[in-house]
Scaffold this active site. Structure first.
Site, short mmCIF file in Angstrom:
data_model
loop_
_atom_site.label_atom_id
_atom_site.label_comp_id
_atom_site.label_asym_id
_atom_site.label_seq_id
_atom_site.Cartn_x
_atom_site.Cartn_y
_atom_site.Cartn_z
N ASP A 104 0.25 4.51 -3.38
CA ASP A 104 1.64 4.95 -3.18
C ASP A 104 2.40 3.99 -2.30
O ASP A 104 1.80 3.30 -1.48
CB ASP A 104 1.68 6.29 -2.41
CG ASP A 104 0.98 7.40 -3.12
OD1 ASP A 104 0.88 7.35 -4.34
OD2 ASP A 104 0.54 8.32 -2.39
N1 URA Z 1 -4.19 9.32 -2.66
C1 URA Z 1 -2.89 9.36 -2.31
O1 URA Z 1 -2.37 10.40 -1.98
N2 URA Z 1 -2.19 8.23 -2.34
C2 URA Z 1 -2.71 7.04 -2.69
O2 URA Z 1 -2.01 6.02 -2.69
C3 URA Z 1 -4.06 7.02 -3.05
C4 URA Z 1 -4.77 8.19 -3.02
#
Ligand code: URA
Length: 237
Positions: A104
């Site tokens: 993310d």
């Molecule tokens: N879980 C999440 O919430 N975000 C990520 O980027 C990877 C795993």
């Protein structure tokens, strides 16, 4: 033909910027002759390049590397709105490489890149079940039953999560924050954030520190390094 500094950078020996500096400093030879001007054309088939006395081996057909992704850059090859992307951090390397999976926008840590489609496919395939470890800093201090729910699996928008290993690393009863180590093998969208949100403790900071046997270690934020052939074959097991 390839520019000398790009040839050096794609071998993984130095960034393009430091390659240019070394060229100007006289630390680079082509076929035994010092070349002091960046941009010198290299025939990758026949020219022999030495960098600070070491033979430069051209990058193998396939490249594999890990980046320590900082928060605030997008895991995408291109953003139409011009926001910072992870590609800018690997701009020295051939533009055929791309991220394997995604983190993310605000998630930090270990992100793999390759130009080997089979490697990316295998690693992302759910049947591969490669473990990933995350460090999560969450709001408040979850009670034991909340932690137990996370371990067993919780229902998030994309389904029920598989059992996870969840270990509390630090929690101070009167603190506003707790730190966890979470090990999962799935890749549901925003999985770790949604898991903690479901039990009432939103994630404030999230960092991936391990994929399979590969650890982020002390790689500085925003930097990358090539994987060794052993690391690549271990990931493919
Ligand atoms: N879980 C999440 O919430 N975000 C990520 O980027 C990877 C795993």
């Amino acid at each position: 033909m390839m520019r000398l500094e790009k040839y050096i950078a794609t071998s993984g020996i130095a960034s393009r910027r430091s390659a240019k500096k070394s060229i100007r400093d006289g630390a680079v030879t082509v076929n035994g002759e010092p070349i002091l001007v960046p941009g010198h054309p290299i025939n990758v088939e026949i020219d022999s390049v030495e960098f600070e006395g070491k033979q430069v081996e051209p990058l193998a057909e396939h490249a594999y590397l890990m980046l320590n992704k900082p928060a605030g850059c997008l895991t995408t090859r291109r953003d139409e709105r011009g926001r910072p992307t992870v590609m800018e951090l690997v701009a020295d390397l051939p533009d055929t490489i791309y991220p394997v999976g995604r983190l993310d926008l605000e998630t930090e840590g270990l992100l793999l890149f390759t130009n080997d489609g089979d490697f990316a496919y295998q690693l992302l395939h759910p049947s591969h079940e490669v473990e990933k470890t995350y460090l999560a800093w969450v709001k408040g201090v979850p009670c034991d039953s909340a932690i137990q729910r996370l371990r067993q699996g919780v229902t998030i928008s994309s389904g029920t999560t598989s059992p996870a290993k969840v270990k509390r690393l630090k929690a101070n009863k009167d603190s506003a924050l707790a730190k966890f180590e979470v090990v999962i093998h799935e890749g549901k969208k925003r999985q770790v954030r949604l898991m903690f949100k479901t039990v009432g403790h939103p994630v404030i900071r999230l960092k991936r520190v391990r994929i399979g046997n590969l650890r982020l270690g002390n790689l500085p934020s925003g930097q990358y390094r090539l994987l060794t052939p052993e690391e690549v074959s271990e990931l493919m097991l």
